[in-house]
Design an enzyme around this catalytic site. Structure first.
Site, PDB file in Angstrom:
ATOM      1  CG  ASN A 186      -1.956  -1.133   1.073  1.00 34.91           C
ATOM      2  OD1 ASN A 186      -2.886  -1.038   0.265  1.00 34.91           O
ATOM      3  ND2 ASN A 186      -1.759  -2.220   1.815  1.00 34.91           N
ATOM      4  CD  GLU A 187       4.736   1.381  -2.612  1.00 32.15           C
ATOM      5  OE1 GLU A 187       5.021   2.080  -1.616  1.00 32.15           O
ATOM      6  OE2 GLU A 187       5.542   0.590  -3.117  1.00 32.15           O
ATOM      7  N   PRO A 188       2.195   5.216  -1.001  1.00 28.86           N
ATOM      8  CG  PRO A 188       3.955   6.729  -0.800  1.00 28.86           C
ATOM      9  CD  PRO A 188       3.651   5.305  -1.143  1.00 28.86           C
ATOM     10  CB  THR A 205       8.679   0.258  -3.324  1.00 31.68           C
ATOM     11  OG1 THR A 205       8.042   1.004  -2.290  1.00 31.68           O
ATOM     12  CG2 THR A 205       8.499  -1.222  -3.089  1.00 31.68           C
TER      13      THR A 205
END
Ligand code: F6R
Length: 645
Positions: A186-188, A205
């Site tokens: 769950n990236e920014p 990442t």
């Protein structure tokens, strides 16, 4: 200001825990949010302690469910952080009869696209690191499927959510944290309501994963991941972080406001989350970094040095110019009260810092010294300054290169050297048929090689020998020669892959044999724990184990100096000794680093830092001396820092 939380996890001996209240009643100069630990946080010494605590808690959950005749549903993570937990769970299974027959698992994520048998697949990771070694039923294992055609992804991710619900929801969710603050992938920008889905990976990442994939260009751009809401649905969550490189994001997640740009902050809204961090990852938490801002503190000498250095750098005044007002303004009046006057504290800290400075005349002379270098270049990168001075002081020095560093050599360098050998052979007849056959085989293999394939032994050897020759050339700049170099080639490193084997008895024996043969008075050891591939940490583990064996046998123990430098430097507050370098000495050190040609221009494993190693070194060594200057001590050109263990 903060209240300890009851109900610490079982066996949490020697653990520092706190959960901050949400109210800030400190004076206005205290940074907003200081001391507000919004997630229960457990700080332990190292990753082994985390592994023991978390595995014990998982075992408890599994056994409680077993006793009630129910299934335990575990949410699992991959990456480097949970490996120790899995190792400990395997031990509990083998030695203490912990059964996983009633366990159902759901993994957080998988790269997309990704074949399950790929060395990069999280399927393979989970089977290799856990499932193959315990009695979990294969039909109870769920991992997002990276092989699905795109048009079936949506239905499959919805089915994944449904399967979690059908299993009764997740009882215990294990998480790591990425440098972006991601949990799962769950990236920014991932919302609090997000569910299992296909996502794009953040650039940070992908850079972080570059070493594992033998180049950023090979890292998948997408992944399947459980959503933030899926994770928050778990009844209990343990999030783990180890190493200095996680310190900043840990502080952000634990003390910062909830923000969609940092998915881990959403855990603040979960009623039963524990953040397990080692000392290094906890370092930026307010209670560790600047505890005097939060509460009354016990003023030890170390804390006094840290606080006064912090005060000096924060106010921009040299230590000897700090006043009663500065101390009072920054909640440090109790320190002045203890010493009587600000001048007394200032003088004490100034003298303690000054005493750390060790020029050539104060460094060892005519001793036996072993410099352990995890890779063939850490010696000159991290301790080139002291090495040069130790040579001048007529010490008997051996540089022990612990691994060959061969995975960090580019294939194009191998082609160049094979071409070189063939050209020499053609002109000077130094190789003949066997050289030509060898060269053909190497060229063919390199031509057919795909990213991530393990090199054939011949190529591994060329890469190793190339780095050995560079290492000798590097120490020649220091005034040493090949007779001073030992290449230990420790077995744990010889997987041909980025992921290494655990340190074993054969590794420890090699180090112990060397120490017993040379009987050094002093050894230098890499003390940085967060190198991108973990090799420095593992090398230190082998040295520590060898020293423990020697201690147990009543043998001679050397003084241990820990260095850093390739990835970060010791702060002046932590350093035992600061070793100054003149402009000429720094130049010599950089010349020695240049000899490691295979790592120049662009190294295969540079970490997040875009700069070349010599540039990082120059900046760090100058920064250390600049810090002393800002504190009002003498102004040196550059400095290395060492901690005596
Ligand atoms: C892995 C995962 C990721 C990692 C995170 C930290 O399944 O979902 O969120 O936990 O990237 O990775 P390491 O532990 O390798 O630092």
């Amino acid at each position: 200001m903060h209240t300890p939380v009851s109900g610490a996890p079982a066996g949490a001996g020697g653990v520092a825990e706190a959960r901050g209240s949400q109210s800030s009643r400190g004076p206005s100069h205290v940074p907003a949010g200081a001391g507000l630990e919004r997630i229960r946080t457990v700080v332990v010494h190292d990753h082994d302690d985390i592994a023991r605590l978390v595995a014990a808690r998982i075992a408890e959950v599994v056994r409680e469910k077993q006793a009630r005749g129910e299934r335990a549903v575990l949410g699992l993570a991959t990456g480097s952080t949970p490996i120790g937990v899995y190792r400990e769970l395997i031990r509990l299974h083998r030695e203490e009869g912990l059964s996983f027959r009633n366990v159902v698992t759901f993994n957080l994520d998988e790269y997309y696209p990704m074949a399950p048998d790929s060395i990069h697949s999280y399927h393979r990771y989970m089977w290799e690191n856990l499932f193959a070694h315990i009695d979990v039923a294969p039909e109870h294992v769920h991992i997002p499927d990276g092989t699905l055609p795109r048009e079936r992804v949506e239905a499959a991710t919805a089915a994944y959510e449904a399967a979690i619900a059908a299993a009764g929801g997740i009882d215990f969710q294990l998480l790591g944290i990425g440098k972006t603050g991601h949990i799962g992938f769950n990236e920014p920008g991932s919302g609090v309501d997000s569910r299992t889905r296909l996502v794009h990976l953040d650039a940070v990442t992908r850079k972080d994963a570059a070493a594992d994939f033998f180049g950023e260009e090979n890292v998948p751009r997408e992944a399947l991941t459980m959503g933030v809401a899926t994770i928050l649905g778990a009844r209990e969550i343990a999030i783990l972080a180890t190493g200095e490189h996680k310190a900043g994001i840990v502080r952000r997640a634990v003390e910062g406001e909830v923000n969609i740009e940092v998915a881990a902050t959403f855990l603040q809204r979960h009623p039963n989350t524990t953040f397990y961090v080692d000392d290094a990852a906890a370092a930026d938490l307010t209670r560790i970094a600047t505890p005097w801002l939060l509460d009354e503190v016990e003023w030890t000498q170390d804390l006094m040095i840290r606080a006064v250095v912090w005060l000096s750098l924060t106010t921009g005044k040299g230590i000897l110019k700090l006043t009663q007002f500065d101390y009072a303004e920054h909640r440090m009046s109790s320190l002045v009260a203890r010493w009587g006057t600000p001048g007394a504290v200032n003088g004490e800290v100034f003298n303690l810092l000054g005493a750390k400075i060790r020029g050539k005349s104060k460094l060892p002379r005519e001793l036996k010294i072993v410099c352990f270098s995890p890779h063939p270049d850490d010696d000159v990168i991290s301790m080139g300054g002291i090495l040069y001075k130790l040579v001048q002081n007529a010490n008997d020095i051996t540089v022990a290169y612990m691994t060959s560093g061969n995975i960090a050599v580019f294939d194009h360098d191998v082609r160049r050297f094979v071409d070189f050998m063939e050209r020499l052979d053609r002109e000077r007849h130094v190789g003949g048929d066997s050289l030509r056959a060898f060269a053909d085989r190497v060229r063919t293999c390199l031509h057919e090689k795909k990213p991530g394939d393990v090199d054939i032994p011949e190529v591994q050897d060329i890469k190793r020998v190339l780095r050995e020759a560079e290492a000798v050339s590097g120490i020649e700049v220091m005034g040493l020669g090949k007779e001073n170099a030992r290449f230990l080639n420790m077995p744990f490193y010889q997987t041909g892959k980025v992921r290494k084997d655990p340190i074993g008895p054969a590794d420890v024996k090699i180090v112990r044999d060397l120490l017993e043969e040379l009987q050094p008075d002093m050894i230098l050891v890499a003390g940085d724990l967060s190198d991108p591939h973990g090799t420095h940490r593992m090398c230190k583990e082998a040295i520590d184990a060898a020293l423990a064996e020697i201690r147990a046998a009543g043998g001679k123990l050397p003084e241990v100096w820990l260095y850093r430098g390739a990835w970060q430097e010791w702060p002046v507050t932590e350093a035992t000794y600061l070793v100054p370098m003149s402009q000429e000495e720094l130049k010599i050190k950089i010349q020695a680093i240049f000899k490691h040609q295979s790592q120049k221009d662009s190294a295969p494993f540079p970490g997040q830092d875009e700069r070349e190693f010599w540039q990082r070194v120059e900046q760090r060594n100058k920064e250390t001396s600049a810090t002393l200057d800002r504190l009002g001590l003498a102004e040196y050109f550059a400095m290395e820092a060492y901690v005596v263990a």
